[in-house]
Design an enzyme around this catalytic site. Structure first.
Site, mmCIF file in Angstrom:
data_model
loop_
_atom_site.group_PDB
_atom_site.id
_atom_site.type_symbol
_atom_site.label_atom_id
_atom_site.label_comp_id
_atom_site.label_asym_id
_atom_site.label_seq_id
_atom_site.Cartn_x
_atom_site.Cartn_y
_atom_site.Cartn_z
ATOM 1 N N ASP A 425 0.864 -1.175 0.000
ATOM 2 C CA ASP A 425 0.000 0.000 0.000
ATOM 3 C C ASP A 425 0.906 1.232 0.000
ATOM 4 O O ASP A 425 2.100 1.146 0.290
ATOM 5 C CB ASP A 425 -0.878 -0.031 1.254
ATOM 6 C CG ASP A 425 -1.726 1.213 1.413
ATOM 7 O OD1 ASP A 425 -2.277 1.689 0.411
ATOM 8 O OD2 ASP A 425 -1.813 1.719 2.545
ATOM 9 N N ARG A 673 0.331 17.058 -4.003
ATOM 10 C CA ARG A 673 -1.112 16.950 -4.227
ATOM 11 C C ARG A 673 -1.664 18.362 -4.390
ATOM 12 O O ARG A 673 -1.408 19.233 -3.567
ATOM 13 C CB ARG A 673 -1.779 16.256 -3.038
ATOM 14 C CG ARG A 673 -1.297 14.823 -2.850
ATOM 15 C CD ARG A 673 -1.634 14.310 -1.460
ATOM 16 N NE ARG A 673 -3.049 14.354 -1.185
ATOM 17 C CZ ARG A 673 -3.781 13.301 -0.812
ATOM 18 N NH1 ARG A 673 -3.210 12.120 -0.696
ATOM 19 N NH2 ARG A 673 -5.052 13.414 -0.545
ATOM 20 N N ASP A 756 -4.263 6.680 -5.719
ATOM 21 C CA ASP A 756 -3.884 7.978 -6.269
ATOM 22 C C ASP A 756 -3.955 7.980 -7.785
ATOM 23 O O ASP A 756 -3.910 6.932 -8.438
ATOM 24 C CB ASP A 756 -2.456 8.345 -5.843
ATOM 25 C CG ASP A 756 -2.391 8.782 -4.398
ATOM 26 O OD1 ASP A 756 -3.435 9.190 -3.870
ATOM 27 O OD2 ASP A 756 -1.306 8.715 -3.804
ATOM 28 N N ASN A 856 -8.584 -1.293 4.549
ATOM 29 C CA ASN A 856 -8.728 -1.509 3.109
ATOM 30 C C ASN A 856 -7.603 -2.369 2.540
ATOM 31 O O ASN A 856 -7.627 -2.717 1.365
ATOM 32 C CB ASN A 856 -8.777 -0.164 2.371
ATOM 33 C CG ASN A 856 -7.567 0.709 2.669
ATOM 34 O OD1 ASN A 856 -6.945 0.580 3.722
ATOM 35 N ND2 ASN A 856 -7.234 1.578 1.754
#
EC number: 7.6.2.1
Length: 892
Positions: A425, A673, A756, A856
């Site tokens: 992840d 971001r 992403d 998740n």
């Protein structure tokens, strides 16, 4: 005590996000129709005794994740032990040793078997006991439950029943699935963190029904009763259908009123709720899966070897027994001196077949040492000590949390040395999931001079490449060697040194969480000297106002911290505060800002009335607030993805679009971001007309209510004027680049699975050394989403197949991917993470290791040959599902 604490008087009736809009209970469409199978649940609120008898008796709130219990341990553990072929053989051999034809005493056969099986079962019992201890820790948590007469008392989670009224306080977990009745806010708003459910760190807003708002303190539940009729237990986290019968009225329920077990209450002093689903009926437990039984490759290979040895044993014993039968039939009659004294028919020349079978049993036991039972004993002992060494490894100790690595099962220790592919992840595993405001673009001007980790890594790589180039040129000539060293080596070293020195100097300053910005043009009020003052003022106000956070005063530092729906939002508020626009209070339907530099020499406190708030969702990719300032001017303030905002700009609002786009591209290339900020002014008649449409949509009970709200929001969020853009950095975990570099040098292939977008994922890949200079980059993407929606899935499939064909010369996706040193999968869901892991594991037949830190990531962790859970900020679900747990992804 009528009230456990002073009730906060904070009304947010105009701050409803789409998922929490208060519908009109008198709407003609009435309650939800509940008919047919799947909707049989009936809950008597505040009357748990009615749920102690069938048909209303539901499961308890006790949960267990263990493999065994007192009753099932012996049969299940024995069943698992004798799944091993060697153990099964020795069990048969031990049984045969009790017969008359055995060449050994029964004890010599039974004791080694009992030792091996007993040792393995003891190890299983110890590991399951640890799971049991963790379960009891959860089951023994205390919750405040209504007893009678308006009095609440504490009760263990495992004793909570359906129908109980529960009071949950700030930062506590919900003990079961609850219907929200009231909160510490007058209008029933509360904030919930669902990190343990879906891995998301942003807060969700929940809201109670109007009719239950008067249930505001302990005393008010003295005579409270009601009936809930709803759907049966199911694993869907995002849906709920039911009705609430209260005071002779029926009110429809939806997911916005449901508080799920294992989610946490945030930014709210307390809430009251009634228990709907308990224990394994709760949605989080409905989503849980039993940990798969994993066996190491060595164990599987040993089984194959045992098959070969067993076949050889049977062959030797068969040949021996056949020879024995022949001897008995043809030669024994001639051996008068060997005639047995007792006629037991085992040596009867007239029945050699029986003698042969008896000898076969004897031979199987006699030659049984061909099967190495001592090997199993040695391996079991070694595994236990290996697990102990892993748990005590000082190099895997994390000083910050005080945690060590934990081998949650010792069955897979040897697999750690066989790993060929790592699937990881990103957020919270490779990165810290802590956003820092680093750069911004305002009215076409870029601000922020600090370097990102990607820029530092790139500078370092350039210096290394040039140094290598210098080494290769040593034998050309001394003069060229000297020139190369002086020109190419000296320049970049100075450049790299300046970059790193700047970062070190910054690190010496007091760290401000969420703010890592440096530019003298904007700091300490110097922005007043910039030519674009009005745009700067508006930019800072959008950062401070366009949000749903709650400020909290830190008494030690005297600064405000913010409980926000996302780390990005908290970083924006920290930046606004440092720029001199401090959000310090939210009261009624207004936010209050202290403006430090807008008027030199004076600290101005301004109030902005929040008229409407349109929430940020993954579908909308933007958030807007409509506010009215102290002069009566109505403004729409909006922030969102640049592609979404740019499509909604007016002709006059695109003045800085080209330069801002350029800056956004640059920010994306260094792994930041980004969000775009825009606004527009509204006049009173325009706003009133729109608000009437918005109220109609939000009070509708029709099936297309969400679509109506989206349509009305789109009517408002257009003809915007671009103000600028923000860029925040998600820091890498300490030591991640070094760790990945060492793993790559060892020949391991690393896959990163993230939600992403591709540009961000690629840049993070470079910053953490997953992608390196000189690698050939192959990008496989689905074509434009709008085209895919209009056409068919087949078109998308053909598009991807064409890209794969062009890249790998007719090889399939897996063949192409496993041939790469590094792979990054973008925009993947939790289920897709597990499916990709399964594809790699089954397609390559090589050992895979999956590592993650959130709920998740559980599917991915369980699907891999070896699962590693990180005990990070996203809860303990990943750790509980893993085979090994650590505190950080780093190289030691």
């Amino acid at each position: 005590m009528a009230r456990g604490r002073i009730r906060e008087r904070l009304r947010r009736s105009h701050l409803h996000p789409f998922s929490c809009l208060r519908p009109n209970a008198n709407n003609s469409e009435g309650p939800n129709p509940l008919q047919g199978p799947g909707f049989s649940r009936i809950v008597h609120c505040n009357q748990p005794l009615k749920h102690q008898k069938k048909p209303l008796k539901y499961c308890s709130n006790y949960i267990s994740t263990t493999k065994y219990n007192i009753v099932t341990f012996l049969p299940k553990a024995l069943y698992e032990q004798f799944h091993r072929l060697a153990n099964l053989y020795f069990l048969v051999a031990a049984a045969l040793s009790l017969t008359a034809v055995t060449p050994f005493t029964p004890l010599s056969m039974i004791l080694p078997l009992a030792f091996v099986v007993g040792l393995s079962m003891a190890k299983e019992a110890l590991e399951d006991w640890r799971r049991f201890a963790q379960d009891m820790k959860v089951n023994s948590r205390k919750a405040s439950v209504h007893k009678e007469g308006g009095v609440f008392g504490y009760k263990p989670w495992q004793k909570i029943q359906v129908g109980d009224v529960v009071k949950v306080e700030k930062d506590q977990f919900f003990p079961a699935d609850l219907l929200l009745l009231s909160t510490s806010y007058d209008d029933g708003i509360c904030y919930v963190e669902t990190m343990n459910l879906d891995g998301e760190t942003n807060l969700k807003v929940k809201r109670s029904l109007d009719v239950t708002l008067p249930l505001e303190d302990d005393e008010s539940f003295k005579n409270f009763t009601g009936i809930i009729k709803c759907e049966d237990p199911n694993p869907s986290l995002y849906t709920f259908v039911g009705n609430f019968e209260y005071e002779r009225q029926v009110y429809p329920l939806d997911p916005s009123q449901i508080l799920l077990r294992d989610s946490k209450l945030r930014n709210t002093s307390y809430v009251y709720g009634v228990v709907i689903f308990t224990g394994f009926d709760s949605k989080v437990m409905q989503n849980s899966t039993k940990s798969p039984s994993k066996r190491s490759k060595i164990e599987k290979k040993m089984d194959k070897i045992i098959y070969i040895l067993l076949s050889l044993l049977v062959l030797i014993s068969s040949i021996s027994s056949i020879g024995f039968a022949v001897k008995i039939k043809y030669q024994m009659p001639k051996w008068e001196y060997m005639q047995p004294k007792f006629d037991n028919n085992l040596y009867d020349p007239g029945n050699p077949g029986k003698s042969g079978v008896a000898h076969l049993i004897t031979a199987l036991i006699l030659y049984g040492y061909l099967i190495p039972i001592s090997l199993y004993v040695s391996i079991e002992i070694v595994k236990v000590f290996q697990a102990r060494f892993i748990n005590q490894d000082i190099h895997m100790y994390d000083e910050e949390t005080g945690n060590t690595a934990q081998a949650r099962t010792s069955n897979l220790n040897e697999e750690l040395g066989q790993v060929e592919t790592i699937l990881s992840d990103k957020t919270g595993t490779l990165t810290c999931n802590q956003m820092d405001f680093l750069k911004c673009s305002i009215a076409g001007t870029a601000y922020g001079v600090r370097s990102t980790e990607i820029e530092l890594a790139a500078a370092k790589q350039i210096a290394m490449d040039l140094e290598e180039q210098d080494t290769q040129n040593i034998n050309v000539s001394r003069y060229m060697k000297s020139a190369n060293k002086e020109d190419s080596r000296g320049g970049p070293e100075i450049e790299l040194e300046s970059v790193i020195t700047s970062k070190c100097e910054n690190d010496q300053k007091p760290a401000i969480k969420g703010f890592n910005f440096e530019d003298s043009r904007l700091m300490h009020g110097h922005w007043l000297n910039e030519p674009n003052q009005e745009a700067l003022l508006l930019f800072f106000r959008i950062l401070a106002i366009c949000q749903t956070a709650v400020p909290e005063l830190n008494e030690e530092s005297g600064m405000f911290t913010y409980e926000a729906e996302s780390p990005d939002e908290a970083a924006f508020l920290a930046a606004a505060r440092e720029f001199g626009f401090e959000f310090y209070k939210r009261t009624q339907s207004s936010v209050f800002i202290r403006e430090k530099y807008a008027h030199p020499g004076r600290l101005i406190e301004r109030e902005f009335k929040i008229l409407n708030s349109l929430e940020f969702t993954s579908k909308r990719k933007r958030m807007s607030v409509i506010v009215q300032d102290e002069d009566g001017q109505i403004l729409l303030l909006c922030k969102g993805a640049d592609s979404i905002i740019f499509d909604r700009l007016s002709k006059n609002g695109r003045i800085h679009e080209e330069t801002t786009t350029k800056h956004l591209t640059e920010y994306g290339e260094v792994g930041l971001r980004t969000l775009a900020l825009a606004y527009k002014k509204l006049d009173e008649p325009e706003y009133s007309a729109w608000n009437n449409e918005f109220v109609k949509a939000k009070t509708s009970f029709s099936i297309d209510r969400e679509a109506m709200l989206e349509r009305v929001a789109d009517m408002m969020e257009k003809d915007l004027i671009l103000v600028g853009a923000t860029a925040v950095e998600d820091k890498l975990q300490k030591g991640v680049p070094q760790c990945i570099d060492k793993l790559a040098q060892a020949g391991l292939k690393i896959w990163v699975l993230t939600g992403d977008k591709m540009e961000t994922a690629i840049n993070i890949g470079y910053s953490c050394s997953l992608l390196r200079q000189g690698m050939k980059r192959i990008c496989i993407t689905v074509m434009n989403s709008d085209v895919v929606a209009q056409d068919s899935k087949q078109a998308a499939k053909e598009n991807i197949l064409m890209q794969i064909t062009n890249s790998s010369q007719m090889h399939h996706f897996l063949a192409l991917a496993v041939g790469c040193a590094s792979v990054i999968c973008c925009r993947v869901s939790p289920k897709q993470k597990a499916l990709v892991t399964r594809l790699v594991k089954e397609g390559t037949k090589k050992t895979t290791l999956a590592i993650g830190d959130g709920a998740n990531d559980v599917g991915m962790i369980q699907e891999a040959d070896i699962g590693v859970g990180i005990s990070g900020v996203e809860g303990m679900q990943a750790v509980m599902a893993s085979d090994f747990s650590i505190s950080q992804f780093r190289f030691s």
